[in-house]
Design a protein around this motif. Structure first.
Motif, PDB file in Angstrom:
ATOM      1  N   ARG A 140       8.601   1.632   1.431  1.00  0.00           N
ATOM      2  CA  ARG A 140       7.554   1.863   0.432  1.00  0.00           C
ATOM      3  C   ARG A 140       6.362   0.939   0.633  1.00  0.00           C
ATOM      4  N   ALA A 141       6.612  -0.294   1.072  1.00  0.00           N
ATOM      5  CA  ALA A 141       5.502  -1.220   1.303  1.00  0.00           C
ATOM      6  C   ALA A 141       4.601  -0.705   2.416  1.00  0.00           C
ATOM      7  N   SER A 142       5.202  -0.176   3.477  1.00  0.00           N
ATOM      8  CA  SER A 142       4.418   0.372   4.577  1.00  0.00           C
ATOM      9  C   SER A 142       3.638   1.600   4.125  1.00  0.00           C
ATOM     10  N   ARG A 143       4.265   2.452   3.342  1.00  0.00           N
ATOM     11  CA  ARG A 143       3.589   3.649   2.858  1.00  0.00           C
ATOM     12  C   ARG A 143       2.382   3.284   1.997  1.00  0.00           C
ATOM     13  N   ARG A 144       2.550   2.301   1.113  1.00  0.00           N
ATOM     14  CA  ARG A 144       1.429   1.868   0.268  1.00  0.00           C
ATOM     15  C   ARG A 144       0.302   1.296   1.119  1.00  0.00           C
ATOM     16  N   ALA A 145       0.660   0.516   2.146  1.00  0.00           N
ATOM     17  CA  ALA A 145      -0.368  -0.089   3.010  1.00  0.00           C
ATOM     18  C   ALA A 145      -1.140   0.979   3.776  1.00  0.00           C
ATOM     19  N   ILE A 146      -0.433   1.995   4.267  1.00  0.00           N
ATOM     20  CA  ILE A 146      -1.087   3.080   5.005  1.00  0.00           C
ATOM     21  C   ILE A 146      -2.021   3.862   4.091  1.00  0.00           C
ATOM     22  N   GLU A 147      -1.552   4.167   2.898  1.00  0.00           N
ATOM     23  CA  GLU A 147      -2.376   4.917   1.941  1.00  0.00           C
ATOM     24  C   GLU A 147      -3.574   4.093   1.494  1.00  0.00           C
ATOM     25  N   ARG A 148      -3.382   2.781   1.386  1.00  0.00           N
ATOM     26  CA  ARG A 148      -4.443   1.895   0.905  1.00  0.00           C
ATOM     27  C   ARG A 148      -5.635   1.858   1.860  1.00  0.00           C
ATOM     28  N   ILE A 149      -5.395   2.021   3.147  1.00  0.00           N
ATOM     29  CA  ILE A 149      -6.516   1.970   4.090  1.00  0.00           C
ATOM     30  C   ILE A 149      -7.237   3.310   4.212  1.00  0.00           C
ATOM     31  N   GLY A 150      -6.724   4.349   3.544  1.00  0.00           N
ATOM     32  CA  GLY A 150      -7.429   5.619   3.518  1.00  0.00           C
ATOM     33  C   GLY A 150      -6.808   6.748   4.306  1.00  0.00           C
ATOM     34  N   ALA A 151      -5.617   6.529   4.879  1.00  0.00           N
ATOM     35  CA  ALA A 151      -4.942   7.620   5.590  1.00  0.00           C
ATOM     36  C   ALA A 151      -4.413   8.647   4.600  1.00  0.00           C
ATOM     37  N   LYS A 152      -4.391   9.906   5.009  1.00  0.00           N
ATOM     38  CA  LYS A 152      -3.920  10.988   4.153  1.00  0.00           C
ATOM     39  C   LYS A 152      -2.587  11.526   4.656  1.00  0.00           C
ATOM     40  N   SER A 153      -1.758  11.951   3.729  1.00  0.00           N
ATOM     41  CA  SER A 153      -0.428  12.430   4.075  1.00  0.00           C
ATOM     42  C   SER A 153      -0.497  13.782   4.780  1.00  0.00           C
ATOM     43  N   ASP A 154       0.215  13.880   5.899  1.00  0.00           N
ATOM     44  CA  ASP A 154       0.368  15.146   6.607  1.00  0.00           C
ATOM     45  C   ASP A 154       1.694  15.820   6.274  1.00  0.00           C
ATOM     46  N   GLY A 155       2.577  15.084   5.575  1.00  0.00           N
ATOM     47  CA  GLY A 155       3.868  15.649   5.213  1.00  0.00           C
ATOM     48  C   GLY A 155       5.020  14.740   5.603  1.00  0.00           C
ATOM     49  N   ILE A 156       6.228  15.236   5.406  1.00  0.00           N
ATOM     50  CA  ILE A 156       7.442  14.470   5.687  1.00  0.00           C
ATOM     51  C   ILE A 156       8.312  15.251   6.667  1.00  0.00           C
ATOM     52  N   LEU A 157       8.696  14.592   7.762  1.00  0.00           N
ATOM     53  CA  LEU A 157       9.641  15.178   8.714  1.00  0.00           C
ATOM     54  C   LEU A 157      11.041  14.810   8.243  1.00  0.00           C
ATOM     55  N   ARG A 158      11.741  15.751   7.656  1.00  0.00           N
ATOM     56  CA  ARG A 158      13.041  15.477   7.059  1.00  0.00           C
ATOM     57  C   ARG A 158      14.131  15.422   8.126  1.00  0.00           C
ATOM     58  N   ASN A 159      15.046  14.434   7.957  1.00  0.00           N
ATOM     59  CA  ASN A 159      16.090  14.209   8.969  1.00  0.00           C
ATOM     60  C   ASN A 159      15.467  14.124  10.360  1.00  0.00           C
ATOM     61  N   ILE A 176      -5.718   9.790   9.934  1.00  0.00           N
ATOM     62  CA  ILE A 176      -7.140   9.682   9.650  1.00  0.00           C
ATOM     63  C   ILE A 176      -7.856  10.501  10.709  1.00  0.00           C
ATOM     64  N   LEU A 177      -8.746  11.390  10.285  1.00  0.00           N
ATOM     65  CA  LEU A 177      -9.486  12.240  11.215  1.00  0.00           C
ATOM     66  C   LEU A 177     -10.789  11.563  11.631  1.00  0.00           C
ATOM     67  N   GLU A 178     -11.304  11.987  12.767  1.00  0.00           N
ATOM     68  CA  GLU A 178     -12.567  11.443  13.261  1.00  0.00           C
ATOM     69  C   GLU A 178     -13.666  11.570  12.210  1.00  0.00           C
ATOM     70  N   SER A 179     -13.706  12.712  11.522  1.00  0.00           N
ATOM     71  CA  SER A 179     -14.751  12.936  10.507  1.00  0.00           C
ATOM     72  C   SER A 179     -14.576  12.027   9.295  1.00  0.00           C
ATOM     73  N   GLU A 180     -13.370  11.507   9.079  1.00  0.00           N
ATOM     74  CA  GLU A 180     -13.100  10.633   7.939  1.00  0.00           C
ATOM     75  C   GLU A 180     -13.339   9.162   8.255  1.00  0.00           C
ATOM     76  N   TRP A 181     -13.445   8.831   9.537  1.00  0.00           N
ATOM     77  CA  TRP A 181     -13.552   7.442   9.944  1.00  0.00           C
ATOM     78  C   TRP A 181     -14.739   6.705   9.323  1.00  0.00           C
ATOM     79  N   PRO A 182     -15.952   7.265   9.270  1.00  0.00           N
ATOM     80  CA  PRO A 182     -17.057   6.500   8.686  1.00  0.00           C
ATOM     81  C   PRO A 182     -16.768   6.018   7.266  1.00  0.00           C
ATOM     82  N   GLY A 183     -16.174   6.872   6.435  1.00  0.00           N
ATOM     83  CA  GLY A 183     -15.845   6.474   5.077  1.00  0.00           C
ATOM     84  C   GLY A 183     -14.727   5.450   5.037  1.00  0.00           C
TER      85      GLY A 183
END
Length: 199
Positions: A140-159, A176-183
């Motif tokens: 959960r700490a890693s997930r919060r850190a990733i979300e905090r920098i602006g990355a968006k969820s692509d989904g969950i690969l189960r098992n 993070i997409l190239e178009s999202e990088w400036p923001g």
């Protein structure tokens, strides 16, 4: 030719240098700081396994599958490891992963600085169309850190795979997409206090 080539990246709060076997002793000490290698849902090398892990990562680099870095703190002391991995030179795109830090630098600007350096180089020097992050659903700490920098969820690969203790791992995928990088760049600079208005 390998892509990307080894490079050193320098920031105010942290720097990244190409991983070397000579870093093994200092990285073993970093892994032992807070015993961060004991977390079952991560793959942090134990101090006694550090040289083997460095050799593995350098082998992946030789095969053009990974570009590993040693993370240095603001004083130039090794404090962890990170990599470009799942490298796709055709698209082009990379994943930032296999990252861990000593307990002493957690909850400091170091991680934000490292992501800022790696993302800038990926988008502005390597021309990536996307940068990916993956982590265990239990981390959960890693997930919060990733979300905090602006990355968006692509989904969950189960098992998707197994944790090192044998339990099944659901892998959370972000990007993070190239178009999202400036923001995202503006957001990271704000978090690091690098774009404060002049007085």
């Amino acid at each position: 030719m390998p892509w990307p080539d080894p490079v050193a990246l320098e920031g105010k709060f942290a720097s990244l240098v190409p991983l070397q076997l000579e870093h093994a002793e200092a990285l073993a000490a970093a892994s032992g700081d807070g015993e961060v290698w004991r977390a079952w849902y991560t793959n942090v090398p134990a101090p006694e396994d550090m040289q083997t892990e460095i050799e593995r990562r350098l082998g992946e680099q030789q095969a053009s599958r990974m570009l590993p870095f040693t993370v240095l703190d603001a004083h130039g002391t090794p404090a962890g490891m990170t990599t470009y991995m799942n490298i796709d030179a055709t698209s082009p795109r990379v994943e930032i992963g296999s990252t861990w830090y000593a307990r002493r630098v957690q909850r400091t600007p170091l991680n934000t600085q490292c992501k800022r350096l790696l993302l800038e180089y990926a988008f502005e020097s390597l021309g990536c169309i996307a940068v990916e992050f993956r982590t265990s659903s239990f981390n959960r700490a890693s997930r919060r850190a990733i979300e905090r920098i602006g990355a968006k969820s692509d989904g969950i690969l189960r098992n998707h795979s197994h944790h090192r203790n044998g339990t099944l791992r659901d892998t959370c995928v972000y990007s993070i997409l190239e178009s999202e990088w400036p923001g995202v760049k503006v957001q990271l600079d704000s978090m690091l206090g690098l774009n404060a208005p002049r007085r």
